[in-house]
Design an enzyme around this catalytic site. Structure first.
Site, PDB file in Angstrom:
ATOM      1  N   THR A  43     -63.934 -82.011  43.243  1.00  0.00           N
ATOM      2  CA  THR A  43     -64.203 -81.010  43.887  1.00  0.00           C
ATOM      3  C   THR A  43     -63.247 -79.759  43.456  1.00  0.00           C
ATOM      4  N   LYS A  53     -60.388 -70.067  40.469  1.00  0.00           N
ATOM      5  CA  LYS A  53     -59.517 -69.337  39.568  1.00  0.00           C
ATOM      6  C   LYS A  53     -60.467 -68.293  38.223  1.00  0.00           C
ATOM      7  N   THR A 146     -62.019 -90.642  45.664  1.00  0.00           N
ATOM      8  CA  THR A 146     -63.592 -90.152  46.407  1.00  0.00           C
ATOM      9  C   THR A 146     -63.062 -88.584  47.064  1.00  0.00           C
ATOM     10  N   GLY A 185     -52.051 -71.033  53.705  1.00  0.00           N
ATOM     11  CA  GLY A 185     -51.848 -71.489  52.546  1.00  0.00           C
ATOM     12  C   GLY A 185     -51.906 -71.667  51.836  1.00  0.00           C
ATOM     13  N   GLY A 188     -56.084 -69.679  51.181  1.00  0.00           N
ATOM     14  CA  GLY A 188     -55.821 -68.885  52.130  1.00  0.00           C
ATOM     15  C   GLY A 188     -55.234 -67.307  50.752  1.00  0.00           C
ATOM     16  N   GLU A 190     -54.964 -67.423  47.485  1.00  0.00           N
ATOM     17  CA  GLU A 190     -55.411 -67.400  46.531  1.00  0.00           C
ATOM     18  C   GLU A 190     -56.739 -66.797  46.741  1.00  0.00           C
ATOM     19  N   LEU A 323     -53.717 -82.622  44.650  1.00  0.00           N
ATOM     20  CA  LEU A 323     -53.289 -81.404  43.202  1.00  0.00           C
ATOM     21  C   LEU A 323     -54.281 -82.363  42.596  1.00  0.00           C
ATOM     22  N   ALA A 324     -55.302 -81.834  41.343  1.00  0.00           N
ATOM     23  CA  ALA A 324     -55.582 -81.981  40.142  1.00  0.00           C
ATOM     24  C   ALA A 324     -55.311 -82.649  39.100  1.00  0.00           C
ATOM     25  N   HIS A 448     -37.430 -64.312  21.923  1.00  0.00           N
ATOM     26  CA  HIS A 448     -37.411 -62.714  22.855  1.00  0.00           C
ATOM     27  C   HIS A 448     -38.646 -61.908  21.877  1.00  0.00           C
TER      28      HIS A 448
HETATM   29  P1  FAD Z   1     -62.795 -85.409  43.568  1.00  0.00           P
HETATM   30  O1  FAD Z   1     -62.278 -83.865  43.089  1.00  0.00           O
HETATM   31  O2  FAD Z   1     -62.717 -84.708  45.272  1.00  0.00           O
HETATM   32  O3  FAD Z   1     -63.035 -85.593  44.053  1.00  0.00           O
HETATM   33  C1  FAD Z   1     -64.020 -86.917  44.534  1.00  0.00           C
HETATM   34  C2  FAD Z   1     -65.567 -87.207  43.927  1.00  0.00           C
HETATM   35  O4  FAD Z   1     -65.992 -88.416  44.447  1.00  0.00           O
HETATM   36  C3  FAD Z   1     -66.269 -86.397  44.628  1.00  0.00           C
HETATM   37  O5  FAD Z   1     -66.703 -85.603  42.947  1.00  0.00           O
HETATM   38  C4  FAD Z   1     -67.038 -86.271  45.631  1.00  0.00           C
HETATM   39  O6  FAD Z   1     -68.089 -86.207  45.877  1.00  0.00           O
HETATM   40  C5  FAD Z   1     -67.468 -87.912  45.497  1.00  0.00           C
HETATM   41  N1  FAD Z   1     -67.468 -88.456  45.855  1.00  0.00           N
HETATM   42  C6  FAD Z   1     -66.804 -89.256  47.037  1.00  0.00           C
HETATM   43  N2  FAD Z   1     -67.425 -89.934  47.667  1.00  0.00           N
HETATM   44  C7  FAD Z   1     -68.282 -90.527  46.953  1.00  0.00           C
HETATM   45  C8  FAD Z   1     -69.725 -91.694  47.727  1.00  0.00           C
HETATM   46  N3  FAD Z   1     -69.454 -92.777  47.967  1.00  0.00           N
HETATM   47  N4  FAD Z   1     -69.884 -92.027  46.299  1.00  0.00           N
HETATM   48  C9  FAD Z   1     -69.525 -91.559  45.673  1.00  0.00           C
HETATM   49  N5  FAD Z   1     -69.150 -90.170  44.763  1.00  0.00           N
HETATM   50  C10 FAD Z   1     -68.638 -89.823  46.387  1.00  0.00           C
HETATM   51  N6  FAD Z   1     -55.824 -78.790  42.417  1.00  0.00           N
HETATM   52  C11 FAD Z   1     -54.862 -78.376  41.890  1.00  0.00           C
HETATM   53  O7  FAD Z   1     -53.586 -78.986  41.098  1.00  0.00           O
HETATM   54  N7  FAD Z   1     -54.474 -77.175  40.698  1.00  0.00           N
HETATM   55  C12 FAD Z   1     -55.873 -75.505  41.028  1.00  0.00           C
HETATM   56  O8  FAD Z   1     -55.822 -74.178  41.468  1.00  0.00           O
HETATM   57  C13 FAD Z   1     -56.371 -76.154  42.657  1.00  0.00           C
HETATM   58  N8  FAD Z   1     -57.119 -75.349  43.850  1.00  0.00           N
HETATM   59  C14 FAD Z   1     -58.128 -75.920  44.587  1.00  0.00           C
HETATM   60  C15 FAD Z   1     -59.185 -74.650  44.964  1.00  0.00           C
HETATM   61  C16 FAD Z   1     -59.861 -74.956  46.500  1.00  0.00           C
HETATM   62  C17 FAD Z   1     -60.541 -74.117  46.610  1.00  0.00           C
HETATM   63  C18 FAD Z   1     -59.699 -76.124  46.838  1.00  0.00           C
HETATM   64  C19 FAD Z   1     -60.176 -76.770  47.448  1.00  0.00           C
HETATM   65  C20 FAD Z   1     -59.067 -77.831  46.109  1.00  0.00           C
HETATM   66  C21 FAD Z   1     -57.965 -77.131  44.441  1.00  0.00           C
HETATM   67  N9  FAD Z   1     -57.266 -77.751  44.329  1.00  0.00           N
HETATM   68  C22 FAD Z   1     -56.545 -77.426  43.521  1.00  0.00           C
HETATM   69  C23 FAD Z   1     -57.219 -79.431  44.487  1.00  0.00           C
HETATM   70  C24 FAD Z   1     -57.880 -80.047  43.222  1.00  0.00           C
HETATM   71  O9  FAD Z   1     -59.651 -79.949  43.714  1.00  0.00           O
HETATM   72  C25 FAD Z   1     -57.794 -81.713  44.208  1.00  0.00           C
HETATM   73  O10 FAD Z   1     -56.693 -82.388  44.107  1.00  0.00           O
HETATM   74  C26 FAD Z   1     -58.437 -82.691  42.825  1.00  0.00           C
HETATM   75  O11 FAD Z   1     -60.075 -82.005  43.199  1.00  0.00           O
HETATM   76  C27 FAD Z   1     -58.950 -84.461  43.393  1.00  0.00           C
HETATM   77  O12 FAD Z   1     -58.821 -84.907  42.673  1.00  0.00           O
HETATM   78  P2  FAD Z   1     -59.925 -86.463  43.137  1.00  0.00           P
HETATM   79  O13 FAD Z   1     -60.613 -86.386  41.837  1.00  0.00           O
HETATM   80  O14 FAD Z   1     -59.376 -87.141  44.127  1.00  0.00           O
HETATM   81  O15 FAD Z   1     -61.093 -86.067  44.388  1.00  0.00           O
HETATM   82  P1  NAI Z   2     -52.515 -75.739  52.975  1.00  0.00           P
HETATM   83  O1  NAI Z   2     -52.135 -77.209  53.155  1.00  0.00           O
HETATM   84  O2  NAI Z   2     -51.757 -75.419  51.604  1.00  0.00           O
HETATM   85  O3  NAI Z   2     -52.444 -74.690  54.040  1.00  0.00           O
HETATM   86  C1  NAI Z   2     -52.417 -74.473  55.363  1.00  0.00           C
HETATM   87  C2  NAI Z   2     -51.744 -73.717  56.272  1.00  0.00           C
HETATM   88  O4  NAI Z   2     -52.204 -73.727  57.198  1.00  0.00           O
HETATM   89  C3  NAI Z   2     -50.048 -74.372  56.393  1.00  0.00           C
HETATM   90  O5  NAI Z   2     -49.509 -73.085  55.934  1.00  0.00           O
HETATM   91  C4  NAI Z   2     -50.512 -74.401  58.213  1.00  0.00           C
HETATM   92  O6  NAI Z   2     -49.264 -74.236  58.829  1.00  0.00           O
HETATM   93  C5  NAI Z   2     -51.543 -73.379  58.273  1.00  0.00           C
HETATM   94  N1  NAI Z   2     -52.232 -73.700  59.962  1.00  0.00           N
HETATM   95  C6  NAI Z   2     -52.449 -75.071  59.632  1.00  0.00           C
HETATM   96  N2  NAI Z   2     -53.026 -75.419  61.102  1.00  0.00           N
HETATM   97  C7  NAI Z   2     -53.542 -74.163  61.647  1.00  0.00           C
HETATM   98  C8  NAI Z   2     -53.929 -73.005  63.087  1.00  0.00           C
HETATM   99  N3  NAI Z   2     -54.520 -74.109  63.497  1.00  0.00           N
HETATM  100  N4  NAI Z   2     -54.032 -72.146  62.613  1.00  0.00           N
HETATM  101  C9  NAI Z   2     -53.233 -71.557  61.939  1.00  0.00           C
HETATM  102  N5  NAI Z   2     -52.807 -71.818  60.794  1.00  0.00           N
HETATM  103  C10 NAI Z   2     -52.188 -73.360  60.980  1.00  0.00           C
HETATM  104  O7  NAI Z   2     -53.552 -76.101  52.752  1.00  0.00           O
HETATM  105  P2  NAI Z   2     -54.939 -75.698  52.358  1.00  0.00           P
HETATM  106  O8  NAI Z   2     -54.839 -74.002  51.740  1.00  0.00           O
HETATM  107  O9  NAI Z   2     -56.248 -75.130  52.752  1.00  0.00           O
HETATM  108  O10 NAI Z   2     -55.175 -75.851  50.784  1.00  0.00           O
HETATM  109  C11 NAI Z   2     -55.389 -77.060  50.788  1.00  0.00           C
HETATM  110  C12 NAI Z   2     -54.998 -77.942  49.326  1.00  0.00           C
HETATM  111  O11 NAI Z   2     -56.239 -78.127  48.210  1.00  0.00           O
HETATM  112  C13 NAI Z   2     -53.451 -77.424  48.930  1.00  0.00           C
HETATM  113  O12 NAI Z   2     -52.409 -78.144  49.799  1.00  0.00           O
HETATM  114  C14 NAI Z   2     -53.030 -77.998  47.284  1.00  0.00           C
HETATM  115  O13 NAI Z   2     -53.171 -79.592  47.924  1.00  0.00           O
HETATM  116  C15 NAI Z   2     -54.969 -77.434  47.063  1.00  0.00           C
HETATM  117  N6  NAI Z   2     -54.800 -76.496  46.337  1.00  0.00           N
HETATM  118  C16 NAI Z   2     -54.219 -76.496  45.716  1.00  0.00           C
HETATM  119  C17 NAI Z   2     -54.410 -74.830  44.378  1.00  0.00           C
HETATM  120  C18 NAI Z   2     -53.351 -75.104  43.701  1.00  0.00           C
HETATM  121  O14 NAI Z   2     -52.976 -75.846  43.650  1.00  0.00           O
HETATM  122  N7  NAI Z   2     -53.116 -73.813  43.667  1.00  0.00           N
HETATM  123  C19 NAI Z   2     -54.920 -73.965  45.374  1.00  0.00           C
HETATM  124  C20 NAI Z   2     -56.211 -74.374  47.080  1.00  0.00           C
HETATM  125  C21 NAI Z   2     -55.457 -76.025  46.771  1.00  0.00           C
END
Ligand code: FAD
Ligand code: NAI
Length: 469
Positions: A43, A53, A146, A185, A188, A190, A323-324, A448
């Protein structure tokens, strides 16, 4: 079917899985990583951290060219938006980085197996490739990584065109005139910021009476104020109860969370961002007997072991923040434990960053948490208005807050909103890992003029002796 044997099979090639695979290979294990997406990186690299980003940076430059450069005496001609090019740049950043992971696999001799993995025994994984071919992998240990998927909202069906998840909102072909974001959250705010900067009218509907509920309340309040100044509108304390997509747009109904009359909202596009949920579909966990908790997360012990010996799990599909960097640290640790070494993740010191402008960053405990736990603390604050680097850059919004134990002065939490907050939080993380007192930060020489001086001043302020405020 011929069986291929490995010491470790990792299912999922995201930040958790690919890092676990590389670390295990570094430690001498024979490793395979199974990934069903067409590219590695999960992801995070494909539809998360990296594309978001890239768009945040591009849209920020567009906003600066339109509104801010004049203040610096820089005049530009008509500022235009080439959205297709902006998207193409984002896609190239993603493609380059995902190819980079494949190169790292080659370098570390990790076998990259493209296809969908399914656990068929406590030491066996089958993989169905994209062309339908099957492989059988035998493993001494299995790591499930996963990840997660967007949580759906009842009666607001995602079509990734008009009603989108974050994935669709990273790829709009045109700027929606009116964008409604459900959930204030991290996603939303970003992605709401990206489209606001590019010209959309953005309304964020949030169930709670505050934004970013995982962050310190004072910081969240300031963030909402700043984003409102940037033109985002908030409808707090409301829940969306339905959405109807038509050719021309989407009609939403929203009700006060506390009960009351429903209101109607019209939008050209809707982003559903109400959280993410663990993704374990098709993994065969039922048959393998791997237990899940009530939130659908794979249950693990302190060593990332599931209830089935040999099967481990890490990242978004287990407890803890999604978180990644948390997934990566777990990936390293699980590999070290499987290789018979010591390994540990300190969940008390995991930074969180929201990449809005200004950025928000947080680590450790917030004031609400400390109060609820009855822990006596002292708070030191320093505003970027009084930071000389902030003044020279024209970035004076926000503050640093350090919370330290009232008796021992040990740093318990650091919360920032302001320029480069996502970078500054690393200093707080190191300090907290070493068990620093606020006094230690205050006595450390900071260059500084830098934004980091605000951290030093906040540490001085814990003891009421900031110099520049
Ligand atoms: P994932 O990255 O979800 O990877 C899991 C992988 O497993 C996927 O590629 C999937 O295809 C694969 N998979 C699933 N099932 C199978 C299967 N059965 N066989 C083979 N492959 C499979 N986190 C941050 O720390 N900083 C950020 O700025 C940030 N921004 C984000 C922005 C957005 C829009 C989103 C959606 C998330 C963001 N996150 C951010 C969260 C971050 O992407 C996740 O926390 C992170 O990717 C989790 O890593 P993971 O390896 O656990 O899972
Ligand atoms: P989030 O958990 O950060 O925020 C979801 C928001 O939706 C909360 O404020 C919650 O109260 C609200 N909500 C829940 N149900 C609702 C409803 N029915 N109607 C209105 N509001 C409702 O989740 P988000 O933004 O979807 O992100 C998911 C996760 O992805 C984050 O928690 C984070 O772990 C990861 N992520 C991290 C980033 C980063 O590190 N910069 C960037 C983007 C995602």
């Amino acid at each position: 079917m011929a069986e291929e044997s490995f010491d470790l099979v990792v299912i999922g090639g995201g930040p958790g899985g690919y890092v676990a695979a590389i670390r295990a290979a570094q430690l001498g294990l024979g490793v395979a990583c199974v990934e069903k997406r067409a590219s590695l990186g999960g992801t995070c690299l494909n539809v998360g951290c990296i594309p978001s980003k890239a768009l945040l940076q591009s849209s920020e430059l567009y906003a600066q060219a339109g509104h801010e450069l004049g203040d610096h005496g820089v005049t530009v001609g008509q500022v235009g938006l080439d959205l297709a090019r902006m998207m193409a740049r984002k896609d190239k950043v993603v493609a380059d980085l995902t190819k980079g992971i494949a190169a790292l696999f080659k370098k570390n001799k990790v076998a990259y197996i493209a296809g969908t993995g399914r656990i068929v025994g406590k030491r066996s994984v089958t993989v169905r490739g994209i062309n339908g071919e099957s492989r059988m992998l035998a493993a001494k240990a299995i790591v499930i990584a996963t990840g997660s998927e967007p949580t759906p909202l009842r009666d607001v069906p995602i079509d990734e065109e008009r009603i989108v998840s974050s994935t669709g909102a990273l790829a709009f072909a045109t700027v929606p005139k009116r964008l409604v974001v459900i959930g204030a959250g991290i996603i939303g705010l970003e992605l709401g910021s990206v489209w606001r900067r590019l010209g959309a009218q953005v309304t964020v509907v949030e169930f709670l009476d505050r934004v970013v509920p995982t962050m310190d309340g004072e910081v969240a309040k300031e963030l909402k104020r700043v984003l409102e100044r940037q033109g985002l509108a908030f409808k707090l304390g409301h829940k969306v109860t339905g959405a109807v997509a038509a050719k021309k747009g989407v009609t939403l109904t929203a009700e006060p969370a506390a009960g009351g009359a429903a209101a109607t909202l019209e939008a050209d596009a809707v982003l559903v961002a109400i959280g993410r949920r663990p993704y374990t579909e098709g993994l065969g966990l039922d048959d393998a007997g791997v237990a899940l908790d009530s939130a659908g997360r794979i249950m693990i012990d302190d060593h990332f072991r599931t209830n089935v010996e040999t099967i481990h799990a890490i990242g978004d599909c287990v407890r803890g923040p999604m978180l990644a960097h948390k997934a990566e640290d777990e990936g390293i640790t699980v590999a070290e434990l499987i290789a018979g070494k010591a390994g540990h993740v300190n969940y008390d010191v995991i930074p969180g960053v929201v990449y809005t402008n200004p950025e928000v960053a947080s680590i450790g405990r917030g004031e609400e948490e400390l109060k609820a736990a009855g822990i006596a603390y002292r708070a030191g604050r320093f505003h970027f208005m009084a930071n000389s680097r902030g003044r020279t850059y024209g970035q004076t919004v926000g503050f640093v807050k350090i919370l330290a134990d009232a008796a021992t002065d040990r740093v318990l939490g650091v919360h920032l909103i302001g320029p480069a907050a996502g970078e500054l939080i690393a200093e707080a993380a190191v300090a907290m890992e070493f068990g620093a007192a606020a006094e230690d930060i205050a006595r450390t020489c900071h260059a500084h003029p830098t934004f980091s001086e605000a951290l030093k001043e906040a540490a001085l302020a814990v003891d009421g002796r900031a110099i520049h405020s």
